[in-house]
Design a protein around this motif. Sequence first.
Motif, PDB file in Angstrom:
ATOM      1  N   PRO A 191       0.793  -1.239   0.000  1.00 49.03           N
ATOM      2  CA  PRO A 191       0.000   0.000   0.000  1.00 49.03           C
ATOM      3  C   PRO A 191       0.823   1.288   0.000  1.00 49.03           C
ATOM      4  O   PRO A 191       0.326   2.336  -0.387  1.00 49.03           O
ATOM      5  CB  PRO A 191      -0.831  -0.111   1.280  1.00 49.03           C
ATOM      6  CG  PRO A 191      -0.912  -1.557   1.567  1.00 49.03           C
ATOM      7  CD  PRO A 191       0.394  -2.130   1.089  1.00 49.03           C
ATOM      8  N   GLU A 192       2.078   1.232   0.422  1.00 48.66           N
ATOM      9  CA  GLU A 192       2.943   2.418   0.426  1.00 48.66           C
ATOM     10  C   GLU A 192       3.616   2.627  -0.931  1.00 48.66           C
ATOM     11  O   GLU A 192       4.259   3.628  -1.158  1.00 48.66           O
ATOM     12  CB  GLU A 192       4.015   2.289   1.508  1.00 48.66           C
ATOM     13  CG  GLU A 192       3.470   2.328   2.920  1.00 48.66           C
ATOM     14  CD  GLU A 192       3.320   3.740   3.480  1.00 48.66           C
ATOM     15  OE1 GLU A 192       3.992   4.669   3.002  1.00 48.66           O
ATOM     16  OE2 GLU A 192       2.513   3.895   4.422  1.00 48.66           O
ATOM     17  N   GLY A 193       3.512   1.629  -1.831  1.00 45.99           N
ATOM     18  CA  GLY A 193       4.123   1.719  -3.144  1.00 45.99           C
ATOM     19  C   GLY A 193       5.434   0.961  -3.283  1.00 45.99           C
ATOM     20  O   GLY A 193       6.054   0.974  -4.345  1.00 45.99           O
ATOM     21  N   ASN A 194       5.888   0.304  -2.218  1.00 48.58           N
ATOM     22  CA  ASN A 194       7.126  -0.478  -2.279  1.00 48.58           C
ATOM     23  C   ASN A 194       6.935  -1.710  -3.145  1.00 48.58           C
ATOM     24  O   ASN A 194       5.846  -2.279  -3.207  1.00 48.58           O
ATOM     25  CB  ASN A 194       7.542  -0.911  -0.866  1.00 48.58           C
ATOM     26  CG  ASN A 194       7.791   0.273   0.028  1.00 48.58           C
ATOM     27  OD1 ASN A 194       8.657   1.102  -0.241  1.00 48.58           O
ATOM     28  ND2 ASN A 194       7.013   0.379   1.092  1.00 48.58           N
ATOM     29  N   LEU A 195       8.009  -2.115  -3.824  1.00 48.93           N
ATOM     30  CA  LEU A 195       7.961  -3.271  -4.717  1.00 48.93           C
ATOM     31  C   LEU A 195       8.609  -4.475  -4.050  1.00 48.93           C
ATOM     32  O   LEU A 195       9.688  -4.369  -3.457  1.00 48.93           O
ATOM     33  CB  LEU A 195       8.686  -2.945  -6.024  1.00 48.93           C
ATOM     34  CG  LEU A 195       8.130  -1.744  -6.785  1.00 48.93           C
ATOM     35  CD1 LEU A 195       8.990  -1.460  -8.005  1.00 48.93           C
ATOM     36  CD2 LEU A 195       6.686  -1.971  -7.167  1.00 48.93           C
ATOM     37  N   TRP A 196       7.950  -5.605  -4.164  1.00 49.91           N
ATOM     38  CA  TRP A 196       8.405  -6.853  -3.559  1.00 49.91           C
ATOM     39  C   TRP A 196       8.452  -7.928  -4.630  1.00 49.91           C
ATOM     40  O   TRP A 196       7.503  -8.093  -5.387  1.00 49.91           O
ATOM     41  CB  TRP A 196       7.440  -7.296  -2.460  1.00 49.91           C
ATOM     42  CG  TRP A 196       7.358  -6.320  -1.333  1.00 49.91           C
ATOM     43  CD1 TRP A 196       6.539  -5.233  -1.245  1.00 49.91           C
ATOM     44  CD2 TRP A 196       8.134  -6.340  -0.149  1.00 49.91           C
ATOM     45  NE1 TRP A 196       6.763  -4.575  -0.071  1.00 49.91           N
ATOM     46  CE2 TRP A 196       7.741  -5.233   0.634  1.00 49.91           C
ATOM     47  CE3 TRP A 196       9.124  -7.195   0.346  1.00 49.91           C
ATOM     48  CZ2 TRP A 196       8.297  -4.955   1.866  1.00 49.91           C
ATOM     49  CZ3 TRP A 196       9.675  -6.915   1.575  1.00 49.91           C
ATOM     50  CH2 TRP A 196       9.270  -5.809   2.321  1.00 49.91           C
ATOM     51  N   SER A 197       9.532  -8.663  -4.660  1.00 56.90           N
ATOM     52  CA  SER A 197       9.667  -9.815  -5.543  1.00 56.90           C
ATOM     53  C   SER A 197       9.912 -11.020  -4.646  1.00 56.90           C
ATOM     54  O   SER A 197      10.772 -10.977  -3.762  1.00 56.90           O
ATOM     55  CB  SER A 197      10.851  -9.601  -6.491  1.00 56.90           C
ATOM     56  OG  SER A 197      11.014 -10.713  -7.332  1.00 56.90           O
ATOM     57  N   PHE A 198       9.139 -12.072  -4.846  1.00 57.15           N
ATOM     58  CA  PHE A 198       9.273 -13.300  -4.063  1.00 57.15           C
ATOM     59  C   PHE A 198       9.603 -14.428  -5.019  1.00 57.15           C
ATOM     60  O   PHE A 198       8.965 -14.552  -6.067  1.00 57.15           O
ATOM     61  CB  PHE A 198       7.963 -13.621  -3.334  1.00 57.15           C
ATOM     62  CG  PHE A 198       7.579 -12.599  -2.305  1.00 57.15           C
ATOM     63  CD1 PHE A 198       8.024 -12.715  -0.996  1.00 57.15           C
ATOM     64  CD2 PHE A 198       6.788 -11.518  -2.654  1.00 57.15           C
ATOM     65  CE1 PHE A 198       7.671 -11.766  -0.040  1.00 57.15           C
ATOM     66  CE2 PHE A 198       6.427 -10.563  -1.707  1.00 57.15           C
ATOM     67  CZ  PHE A 198       6.872 -10.691  -0.395  1.00 57.15           C
ATOM     68  N   GLY A 199      10.583 -15.239  -4.672  1.00 60.07           N
ATOM     69  CA  GLY A 199      10.939 -16.334  -5.556  1.00 60.07           C
ATOM     70  C   GLY A 199      11.789 -17.392  -4.892  1.00 60.07           C
ATOM     71  O   GLY A 199      12.274 -17.223  -3.769  1.00 60.07           O
TER      72      GLY A 199
END
Length: 140
Positions: A123-131
Amino acid sequence: MPENQSDTTPAPQVWPTLRARDARGLIRFLVEAFGFEETVVHGAGERVEHAQLSWPEGGGIMLGSVREAEDDHWPLRPGTFGGYVVTDRPDELCARARAAGAEIIEELNDTDYGSRGFGARDPEGNLWSFGTYRGEPRKV
């Protein structure tokens, strides 16, 4: 063993940090949507001076409320963080994140280097990549 370390203190690691306009709301979201564990939160009212969220598979992040420029010795703008998080369960995690309202910005996919993962925005605009990619072995 250093005096500030116990048998349950993890070995040294990299712990990314970020700031948030609504730090307590972001903490709730990261716990619900992605499965981070709230380890400690310091602060009064809506203000978070310091929070540690642990990742169940190792490591974690630290975060706090955005501060006024003159008070800030660590001036990070909310929504500018991007991080990669290793998980052995990307399909389950993507479903959890979607159900919690995370914006999925990259659908589940398999890469040519053997990882399976997805991308999301909080919701704050941070980007997350999970792998599943754990990195290449270090050369010694």
